[in-house]
Design an enzyme around this catalytic site. Structure first.
Site, PDB file in Angstrom:
ATOM      1  N   CYS A 114       0.842  -1.195   0.000  1.00 19.41           N
ATOM      2  CA  CYS A 114       0.000   0.000   0.000  1.00 19.41           C
ATOM      3  C   CYS A 114       0.876   1.243   0.000  1.00 19.41           C
ATOM      4  CB  CYS A 114      -0.915   0.004   1.235  1.00 19.41           C
ATOM      5  SG  CYS A 114      -2.228   1.264   1.158  1.00 19.41           S
ATOM      6  N   CYS A 136      -2.269   3.702   7.017  1.00 21.43           N
ATOM      7  CA  CYS A 136      -3.409   3.984   7.889  1.00 21.43           C
ATOM      8  C   CYS A 136      -3.160   3.363   9.266  1.00 21.43           C
ATOM      9  CB  CYS A 136      -4.685   3.421   7.289  1.00 21.43           C
ATOM     10  SG  CYS A 136      -5.082   4.131   5.673  1.00 21.43           S
ATOM     11  N   TYR A 150      -5.065   2.191  11.473  1.00 21.80           N
ATOM     12  CA  TYR A 150      -5.925   1.097  11.939  1.00 21.80           C
ATOM     13  C   TYR A 150      -6.016  -0.049  10.936  1.00 21.80           C
ATOM     14  CZ  TYR A 150      -8.933   4.100   9.069  1.00 21.80           C
ATOM     15  OH  TYR A 150      -9.436   4.888   8.063  1.00 21.80           O
ATOM     16  N   GLY A 162      -4.358  -4.367   0.883  1.00 18.53           N
ATOM     17  CA  GLY A 162      -3.458  -3.428   0.261  1.00 18.53           C
ATOM     18  C   GLY A 162      -4.162  -2.410  -0.609  1.00 18.53           C
ATOM     19  N   ARG A 172      -5.442   8.434   8.129  1.00 21.29           N
ATOM     20  CA  ARG A 172      -5.166   7.990   6.773  1.00 21.29           C
ATOM     21  C   ARG A 172      -4.063   8.857   6.170  1.00 21.29           C
ATOM     22  NH1 ARG A 172      -8.386   4.245   5.126  1.00 21.29           N
ATOM     23  NH2 ARG A 172      -7.799   4.570   2.954  1.00 21.29           N
ATOM     24  N   ASP A 192     -11.977 -12.012   3.812  1.00 19.56           N
ATOM     25  CA  ASP A 192     -10.941 -10.989   3.823  1.00 19.56           C
ATOM     26  C   ASP A 192     -10.382 -10.765   5.222  1.00 19.56           C
ATOM     27  OD1 ASP A 192      -9.348  -8.991   2.652  1.00 19.56           O
ATOM     28  OD2 ASP A 192     -10.779  -7.431   3.201  1.00 19.56           O
ATOM     29  N   CYS A 248     -28.191 -14.966  22.788  1.00 22.25           N
ATOM     30  CA  CYS A 248     -28.255 -14.211  21.539  1.00 22.25           C
ATOM     31  C   CYS A 248     -29.541 -14.538  20.787  1.00 22.25           C
ATOM     32  CB  CYS A 248     -27.034 -14.550  20.689  1.00 22.25           C
ATOM     33  SG  CYS A 248     -26.880 -13.583  19.179  1.00 22.25           S
ATOM     34  N   CYS A 263     -32.655 -12.870  22.149  1.00 21.03           N
ATOM     35  CA  CYS A 263     -32.676 -11.407  22.208  1.00 21.03           C
ATOM     36  C   CYS A 263     -33.762 -10.871  21.269  1.00 21.03           C
ATOM     37  CB  CYS A 263     -31.312 -10.863  21.794  1.00 21.03           C
ATOM     38  SG  CYS A 263     -31.243  -9.055  21.677  1.00 21.03           S
ATOM     39  N   CYS A 299     -22.229  -5.878  20.802  1.00 26.26           N
ATOM     40  CA  CYS A 299     -23.581  -6.259  21.189  1.00 26.26           C
ATOM     41  C   CYS A 299     -24.280  -5.150  21.978  1.00 26.26           C
ATOM     42  CB  CYS A 299     -23.545  -7.539  22.013  1.00 26.26           C
ATOM     43  SG  CYS A 299     -25.155  -8.084  22.628  1.00 26.26           S
TER      44      CYS A 299
END
Length: 368
Positions: A15, A19, A21, A66, A134, A273, A313, A316, A343
């Protein structure tokens, strides 16, 4: 069979931005081979030929990284040629490209428009948020160059939406971001909860922050929609569709993982991914069939495990809309799937938003 979706990484994890994060940087750092280099054209040809032989009525090729534009425009020109060459069954072919926009010049924008690529352009909003996280390889903010890319895409009438990563900082400034997008006429929006590195817990996006974000963003969107002003936010549109009895189209909102093929530059295939890691490698399309790769996924029980939920769950009242959340948000970093880390945010958001969501759904049904 359902539509076939390949998520291809032509430049592996390479890349031209840094970034703060980036979840894929975390994934590549955990692999024995961090960088698989640039995808060779013969590998691309194998992927396209095999995919178009397997698909029945539609095939989507999504290019990510990337930064996929680092592979060069000629690679995508070749992809378009190969799609025509191997589309013997006259399938519907869709192409998508997710990019940071730094290399999108007029030539790129013209090609993407002419070949009907759907582009996801990463923009975090106003400068105080975008340029904080970024930055390019020199550590400099990138917002100006990304907005120039957006204008080029508009100039050539290329369909695109903006992709915005959500952090607690985003939540505090979402009104500024929403107004920023309005000023720049960026009406098609996707907001993606920030992923922490495997094993970390809510360092950038907390349940409280995400609840605040969802409520403030929904207030703005609902006000626009109920007053006849068009704005598309994928997550909210999915909720409206679900209230109308339609299945979610966003993978993380379906209740279990879908059949995906994330393909690294060497042809290696992974089920998602978010899981392009050595322990989740399903095989390689260079020398294995889709059937062999699908069998490996079944042996791994990747999809089946994602469908399993805790009794709490399933009981709920918000489960019909939440569906338990994305698998990656339920992963404790050791492969165990628990309750979603977000949640609490959903439990706060849904009772807040439901009356207006139902009204928007009612109006949509009347228009239809």
């Amino acid at each position: 069979m359902p539509p076939l979706n390949l998520l291809i990484k032509p430049a592996s994890g390479r890349c031209n931005m840094r970034c703060s994060y980036c979840f894929y940087a975390d994934e590549t750092a955990r692999r024995a081979v961090k960088d698989y280099g640039m995808m060779a054209e013969d590998t691309l040809e194998i992927l396209i030929e095999k995919a178009l032989e397997k698909a029945e009525y539609k095939c989507t090729f999504g290019f990510q990284g990337g930064e996929p534009t680092l592979r060069g425009l000629d690679f995508y020109r070749r992809a378009a040629e190969l799609e025509k060459k191997y589309n013997r069954m006259n399938l519907l072919i869709e192409n998508a490209l997710q990019t940071n926009g730094l290399l999108i010049d007029d030539e790129w924008a013209r090609f993407l428009a002419e070949n009907k690529f759907l582009v996801g352009l990463s923009v975090d909003g106003c400068a105080s948020v975008h340029n904080k996280n970024r930055v390019d390889a020199k550590g400099e903010g990138t917002l100006r160059r990304v907005l120039e890319a957006a204008e080029r895409l508009k100039k050539y009438k290329c369909d695109f939406n903006v992709l915005t990563v959500v952090t607690d900082d985003t939540a505090q400034k979402i009104d500024l971001i929403y107004d920023f997008f309005a000023r720049h006429d960026l009406r098609w929006q996707q907001y993606i909860p920030c992923l922490d590195a495997f094993g970390e817990e809510n360092s950038r996006l907390t349940e409280r922050g995400y609840a605040l974000f969802l409520k403030k963003l929904f207030d703005r969107w609902a006000d626009d929609v109920l007053n006849g002003r068009f704005i598309y936010i994928r997550q909210f549109e999915n909720y409206v569709g679900m209230l109308l009895g339609r299945p979610a189209e966003s993978c993380g909102m379906m209740g279990c993982c879908s059949v995906q093929y994330a393909v690294e530059a060497d042809g290696g295939v992974y089920p998602c991914d978010f899981y392009v890691l050595d322990e989740y490698r399903l095989g390689s399309l260079k020398d294995q069939s889709f059937e062999v790769i699908d069998q490996k996924r079944r042996e791994m029980r990747f999809i089946e495990l994602s469908a399993e939920k805790e009794g709490e769950c399933l009981g709920c009242p918000w489960y019909p809309l939440c569906r338990g959340g994305c698998r990656r948000d339920r992963d404790d970093g050791n492969g165990r799937l628990n309750r979603s880390r977000l949640c609490g945010a959903y439990q706060e958001f849904f009772p807040y938003a439901l009356p207006r969501l139902e009204e928007i759904a009612r109006r949509a049904a009347q228009r239809k």
